[in-house]
Each structure stands twice: as structure tokens, then as C-alpha cells.
Design a protein around this motif. Sequence first.
Motif, PDB file in Angstrom:
ATOM      1  N   TRP A 238       0.832  -1.211   0.000  1.00  0.00           N
ATOM      2  CA  TRP A 238       0.000   0.000   0.000  1.00  0.00           C
ATOM      3  C   TRP A 238       0.866   1.260   0.000  1.00  0.00           C
ATOM      4  CZ3 TRP A 238      -5.164  -0.312  -0.776  1.00  0.00           C
ATOM      5  CH2 TRP A 238      -5.762  -1.566  -0.579  1.00  0.00           C
ATOM      6  N   LEU A 239       1.983   1.214   0.720  1.00  0.00           N
ATOM      7  CA  LEU A 239       2.883   2.372   0.751  1.00  0.00           C
ATOM      8  C   LEU A 239       3.484   2.623  -0.621  1.00  0.00           C
ATOM      9  CD1 LEU A 239       4.471   4.580   2.194  1.00  0.00           C
ATOM     10  CD2 LEU A 239       6.168   2.846   2.841  1.00  0.00           C
ATOM     11  N   TRP A 240       3.974   1.577  -1.271  1.00  0.00           N
ATOM     12  CA  TRP A 240       4.565   1.734  -2.601  1.00  0.00           C
ATOM     13  C   TRP A 240       3.521   2.231  -3.594  1.00  0.00           C
ATOM     14  CZ3 TRP A 240       9.573   0.287  -4.626  1.00  0.00           C
ATOM     15  CH2 TRP A 240      10.500  -0.021  -3.625  1.00  0.00           C
ATOM     16  N   ALA A 241       2.296   1.706  -3.486  1.00  0.00           N
ATOM     17  CA  ALA A 241       1.218   2.158  -4.376  1.00  0.00           C
ATOM     18  C   ALA A 241       0.882   3.619  -4.127  1.00  0.00           C
ATOM     19  CB  ALA A 241      -0.017   1.288  -4.175  1.00  0.00           C
ATOM     20  N   ALA A 242       0.863   4.034  -2.852  1.00  0.00           N
ATOM     21  CA  ALA A 242       0.544   5.422  -2.522  1.00  0.00           C
ATOM     22  C   ALA A 242       1.610   6.375  -3.046  1.00  0.00           C
ATOM     23  CB  ALA A 242       0.397   5.570  -1.007  1.00  0.00           C
ATOM     24  N   VAL A 243       2.877   5.988  -2.938  1.00  0.00           N
ATOM     25  CA  VAL A 243       3.969   6.835  -3.431  1.00  0.00           C
ATOM     26  C   VAL A 243       3.880   6.990  -4.954  1.00  0.00           C
ATOM     27  CG1 VAL A 243       6.472   6.944  -3.769  1.00  0.00           C
ATOM     28  CG2 VAL A 243       5.525   6.376  -1.523  1.00  0.00           C
ATOM     29  N   ALA A 244       3.648   5.872  -5.656  1.00  0.00           N
ATOM     30  CA  ALA A 244       3.525   5.931  -7.110  1.00  0.00           C
ATOM     31  C   ALA A 244       2.337   6.791  -7.535  1.00  0.00           C
ATOM     32  CB  ALA A 244       3.382   4.518  -7.674  1.00  0.00           C
ATOM     33  N   THR A 245       1.225   6.650  -6.821  1.00  0.00           N
ATOM     34  CA  THR A 245       0.015   7.414  -7.146  1.00  0.00           C
ATOM     35  C   THR A 245       0.224   8.900  -6.907  1.00  0.00           C
ATOM     36  OG1 THR A 245      -1.326   5.510  -6.476  1.00  0.00           O
ATOM     37  CG2 THR A 245      -2.459   7.625  -6.702  1.00  0.00           C
ATOM     38  N   LEU A 246       0.775   9.243  -5.752  1.00  0.00           N
ATOM     39  CA  LEU A 246       1.041  10.654  -5.448  1.00  0.00           C
ATOM     40  C   LEU A 246       1.978  11.254  -6.491  1.00  0.00           C
ATOM     41  CD1 LEU A 246       0.806  13.063  -3.497  1.00  0.00           C
ATOM     42  CD2 LEU A 246       2.773  12.131  -2.257  1.00  0.00           C
ATOM     43  N   ALA A 247       2.991  10.486  -6.893  1.00  0.00           N
ATOM     44  CA  ALA A 247       3.972  10.995  -7.847  1.00  0.00           C
ATOM     45  C   ALA A 247       3.344  11.304  -9.196  1.00  0.00           C
ATOM     46  CB  ALA A 247       5.102   9.976  -8.010  1.00  0.00           C
ATOM     47  N   VAL A 248       2.517  10.391  -9.721  1.00  0.00           N
ATOM     48  CA  VAL A 248       2.004  10.562 -11.079  1.00  0.00           C
ATOM     49  C   VAL A 248       0.990  11.704 -11.159  1.00  0.00           C
ATOM     50  CG1 VAL A 248      -0.015   9.020 -11.065  1.00  0.00           C
ATOM     51  CG2 VAL A 248       1.432   9.170 -13.108  1.00  0.00           C
ATOM     52  N   PHE A 249       0.334  12.014 -10.035  1.00  0.00           N
ATOM     53  CA  PHE A 249      -0.647  13.103 -10.031  1.00  0.00           C
ATOM     54  C   PHE A 249      -0.029  14.460  -9.687  1.00  0.00           C
ATOM     55  CE2 PHE A 249      -3.716   9.616  -9.618  1.00  0.00           C
ATOM     56  CZ  PHE A 249      -4.764  10.063 -10.409  1.00  0.00           C
ATOM     57  N   SER A 250       1.046  14.476  -8.897  1.00  0.00           N
ATOM     58  CA  SER A 250       1.530  15.720  -8.287  1.00  0.00           C
ATOM     59  C   SER A 250       1.827  16.814  -9.299  1.00  0.00           C
ATOM     60  CB  SER A 250       2.786  15.439  -7.470  1.00  0.00           C
ATOM     61  OG  SER A 250       2.497  14.651  -6.350  1.00  0.00           O
ATOM     62  N   SER A 251       2.573  16.482 -10.321  1.00  0.00           N
ATOM     63  CA  SER A 251       2.982  17.498 -11.284  1.00  0.00           C
ATOM     64  C   SER A 251       1.775  18.174 -11.931  1.00  0.00           C
ATOM     65  CB  SER A 251       3.871  16.871 -12.355  1.00  0.00           C
ATOM     66  OG  SER A 251       4.170  17.813 -13.360  1.00  0.00           O
ATOM     67  N   GLY A 252       0.823  17.363 -12.401  1.00  0.00           N
ATOM     68  CA  GLY A 252      -0.343  17.917 -13.083  1.00  0.00           C
ATOM     69  C   GLY A 252      -1.178  18.816 -12.194  1.00  0.00           C
ATOM     70  N   LEU A 253      -1.325  18.446 -10.917  1.00  0.00           N
ATOM     71  CA  LEU A 253      -2.126  19.257 -10.002  1.00  0.00           C
ATOM     72  C   LEU A 253      -1.415  20.571  -9.678  1.00  0.00           C
ATOM     73  CD1 LEU A 253      -3.509  16.523  -7.555  1.00  0.00           C
ATOM     74  CD2 LEU A 253      -4.448  17.342  -9.733  1.00  0.00           C
ATOM     75  N   LEU A 254      -0.106  20.515  -9.469  1.00  0.00           N
ATOM     76  CA  LEU A 254       0.650  21.744  -9.216  1.00  0.00           C
ATOM     77  C   LEU A 254       0.601  22.674 -10.419  1.00  0.00           C
ATOM     78  CD1 LEU A 254       3.805  20.228  -7.454  1.00  0.00           C
ATOM     79  CD2 LEU A 254       2.013  21.599  -6.366  1.00  0.00           C
ATOM     80  N   LEU A 255       0.775  22.117 -11.607  1.00  0.00           N
ATOM     81  CA  LEU A 255       0.771  22.932 -12.817  1.00  0.00           C
ATOM     82  C   LEU A 255      -0.612  23.508 -13.109  1.00  0.00           C
ATOM     83  CD1 LEU A 255       3.040  20.752 -15.142  1.00  0.00           C
ATOM     84  CD2 LEU A 255       3.625  22.938 -14.079  1.00  0.00           C
ATOM     85  N   MET A 256      -1.655  22.797 -12.729  1.00  0.00           N
ATOM     86  CA  MET A 256      -3.015  23.283 -12.952  1.00  0.00           C
ATOM     87  C   MET A 256      -3.253  24.594 -12.201  1.00  0.00           C
ATOM     88  SD  MET A 256      -5.830  22.640 -14.563  1.00  0.00           S
ATOM     89  CE  MET A 256      -7.562  23.112 -14.553  1.00  0.00           C
ATOM     90  N   LEU A 257      -2.863  24.625 -10.929  1.00  0.00           N
ATOM     91  CA  LEU A 257      -3.109  25.832 -10.143  1.00  0.00           C
ATOM     92  C   LEU A 257      -2.163  26.959 -10.546  1.00  0.00           C
ATOM     93  CD1 LEU A 257      -3.902  24.610  -6.517  1.00  0.00           C
ATOM     94  CD2 LEU A 257      -5.461  25.181  -8.380  1.00  0.00           C
ATOM     95  N   SER A 258      -0.904  26.643 -10.819  1.00  0.00           N
ATOM     96  CA  SER A 258       0.015  27.698 -11.257  1.00  0.00           C
ATOM     97  C   SER A 258      -0.398  28.229 -12.628  1.00  0.00           C
ATOM     98  CB  SER A 258       1.452  27.180 -11.290  1.00  0.00           C
ATOM     99  OG  SER A 258       1.595  26.096 -12.186  1.00  0.00           O
ATOM    100  N   GLY A 259      -0.892  27.332 -13.494  1.00  0.00           N
ATOM    101  CA  GLY A 259      -1.387  27.756 -14.801  1.00  0.00           C
ATOM    102  C   GLY A 259      -2.613  28.639 -14.693  1.00  0.00           C
ATOM    103  N   GLN A 260      -3.438  28.387 -13.683  1.00  0.00           N
ATOM    104  CA  GLN A 260      -4.625  29.220 -13.475  1.00  0.00           C
ATOM    105  C   GLN A 260      -4.218  30.654 -13.152  1.00  0.00           C
ATOM    106  OE1 GLN A 260      -7.946  27.448 -11.330  1.00  0.00           O
ATOM    107  NE2 GLN A 260      -8.268  29.349 -10.210  1.00  0.00           N
ATOM    108  N   ASN A 261      -3.124  30.832 -12.420  1.00  0.00           N
ATOM    109  CA  ASN A 261      -2.645  32.185 -12.126  1.00  0.00           C
ATOM    110  C   ASN A 261      -2.219  32.910 -13.396  1.00  0.00           C
ATOM    111  OD1 ASN A 261      -3.086  32.487  -9.437  1.00  0.00           O
ATOM    112  ND2 ASN A 261      -0.945  32.708  -8.864  1.00  0.00           N
ATOM    113  N   VAL A 262      -1.491  32.200 -14.266  1.00  0.00           N
ATOM    114  CA  VAL A 262      -1.083  32.807 -15.535  1.00  0.00           C
ATOM    115  C   VAL A 262      -2.310  33.168 -16.353  1.00  0.00           C
ATOM    116  CG1 VAL A 262       0.159  32.409 -17.691  1.00  0.00           C
ATOM    117  CG2 VAL A 262       1.100  31.546 -15.535  1.00  0.00           C
ATOM    118  N   TRP A 263      -3.282  32.252 -16.384  1.00  0.00           N
ATOM    119  CA  TRP A 263      -4.529  32.483 -17.114  1.00  0.00           C
ATOM    120  C   TRP A 263      -5.239  33.718 -16.581  1.00  0.00           C
ATOM    121  CZ3 TRP A 263      -6.426  28.757 -20.767  1.00  0.00           C
ATOM    122  CH2 TRP A 263      -7.702  29.017 -21.270  1.00  0.00           C
TER     123      TRP A 263
END
Length: 391
Positions: A289-314
Motif C-alpha cells: 500500500w505504501l509503494w502504491a501510494a507513493v507511485a500514485t502521489l507521484a504521477v498526479f503531483s505534477s499535473g495538479l501543481l501545474l493546474m493551479l500555477s497555470g490558473q494564475n497565468v490564465w
Amino acid sequence: MDNTSYFKHLRDIFVSFLMLGLTSFGGPAAHLGYFNQEFVQRKKWATESQFAQWVALSQIVPGPGSSQVGFAIGYHRGGYGGGLAAFLAFTLPSFVVMVLLAKFGQAWQGSVLFEGVVHTLKLLAVVVVADACLTMWRSFCQRKSMMLVALLSAFFITFSPFELASLVVLLLAAVVGMLSPVATAEHTEALPKVRFGYWLLVIALGIFGASFFVDGGLLGVFARFYQAGALVFGGGHVVLPMLSAFVSDTVSDSNLLLGYAAAQVVPGPMFTMASFLGAAVAPSGTNDWLWAAVATLAVFSSGLLLMLSGQNVWQTLSTNVRFRSAVGSVNAAVVGILIAALYHPIASSSVFNGWDLACVLVGFLWLKFKRPSIFLLIIAFILVGVLRSYL
């Protein structure tokens, strides 16, 4: 807002997204239909204009499109806590299912009851996305020029189904909007500014750069899956083969096929393929479960961070008249993108005969004229699926 009210607010966000995470079959475009129905039309948490701009922004920045839109809605409703609640709730059900599949294999495959329910929920996805297309068409395609943008966008994506087709369509639509009369900008509503949004961009790029200097163990898993999430345009269908390639030397072909198939039929985001693979690559004696959680957090993190930072530029650009004009055209292109997705893969992968078409028509008319809650629709279609599995 005091602490008690705020936590009730977060609970409402969490529960709303959890219910959709449990029942949102059909892939990213279907998820957008569910979000529009539940959070724009029913709960009024956001306007059609804001929703369309979030969809457009999710297509421009890399990452999981529907999860990015859900995260933006959660942030808009409850700040960073609301965004986190929306992400966790929408992702949790598919995360659990994918890890259990990785641990216990093919127990659910071949179940007539399970396949019958999944099939009718895919039909519900057709209903919901069709309703979203019609609603957004009425909002953003009132002028003939915008109708043409939407139809040409749908045509281009349908007959040029390469990975970056949506991005190309949005860029072309933006150019058309900037070159057209500025009157197209009059109904555009700016997105709200995100606190610390530019710092989020710095963090996202910093982690991406650092990921190339990490290898092995949990940090190595995080690094490789973060890179996948940061480099994928086009959502879940594109990330699946990339993630599979990352672990092909440690995960058997049969397990990869199981995970690939499961990611396309479980509710919620397809990016939880990372949950399956994270559990599958966990060394013997470690916590799956820990390994799955780390992989899941990793694959989503970039897109979620970029979404909010992109909203500021928008939001910053929204003060420019020509940019607002471009947004009007982009909104119409978003309608075209949804229309194309309604045709393929949503309808083409679920409507096979007259019975399926009848279910879709009845469901659409019920939704259009009686406006039941999305959860009542889900229960009704589940019951139909159960009934069909025994006939």
C-alpha cells in the motif's frame, strides 16, 4: 468562516467527490460530464465559463485532465484544503481497487454481474456527457462563428486522433479568437487567482529536475512516476503505455495487461494505473500500500501543481482584451472536444445494439426533463445492469 464551518465545507467537498469517485465510469471525458452535471448545473459551485476554462487549461498543461479539473473545482470551493479533499476523494476508490487487483489477481474478471453493471454505467456516461455537450453548446456557441469552431474542433479530433490533437485544436481556436472581433470576449469570466500559484510552478519544475538524479527504492519509484505525469498530454489513455514501459522489466506481461484493462473499467481516474504498478513493483516483505501510494502521489503531483500555477497565468492574461476574445473561442473548442469524446471513445465503446441505445435515450430524456440527482441516475443504471446480467 470559523473552523467548524470550514471542516463541514471540506466534508461536503470530500463526500461529493467520493460519490463520483465510486461511480464515474467511462474515462476522462465522462468525468467532465459528471463534474458539469453535479458541480455546475446542480450545486452551482462554479459557472459554465469557469468550468470551460478549467477544461481548456487541463488540456494545455500536462497531467490527468479530469483530476486537474476536479482539483480546481475543489480549490475554488475550499482553498487548498478543498482541492486536496477533492483529489483524495475522487482518487481513493480506484486506488483501493487497483491495489487489491495487484495483490489478489484476476478474481473479478469474468464476473457476469460485474461486467453487466460496468456496461450500463458506461451507458450512463453517454447520457451525462451528451447532457454536458448540450448545456455547454447553449452557453458558448450562441454565435455562428463559435458554432463553426465547435464543429470543426469535433471533426478534427474525430478524424485526426493523434495524442496532441486536443492541444492543437485549442491553440488554433485561441488564434482564431485573437484575430476575430473583440466582441467575442464580452461573456468571458476570469478565473480566480490562486494563492502562491507561482511558487507551485517553481516546486513542480524543481521536483522534475531533481527526479533525474534519483534512482532505486521508493524515491526512485516516485521519480519515474513523477516524470510520467509531467510529460503526458492527453490524459489517461496516453499515460498507460508510458507507465507500463517504466516497469516492464519487473512486472510480468499478464500483470501489465490486467492493470491496463482494469484502469479503463474502474471508476475514477485512469492515472491510478500507477497504484496498480506501484503495488506490483513493491519488493517482497515491504508494504504494498505504501509503494502504491507513493507511485500514485507521484504521477498526479505534477499535473495538479501545474493546474493551479497555470490558473494564475490564465488569470493574469485575462485582463488583455484579445486574450478574453481567445478564451471565448477556446470555450467553443472545448465543446467540440467533448462532442468528439462523446462519439469516441464513450459511445463507440458502450452502445452496441438497440437495447443500449434505448437505455441511453430514456436516461437522457429523464435527465433533461426531470433533472434527477446524478446519484439517483447511477442507482437506476446499476439496477438495470444487475437485471440485464440475469437475463
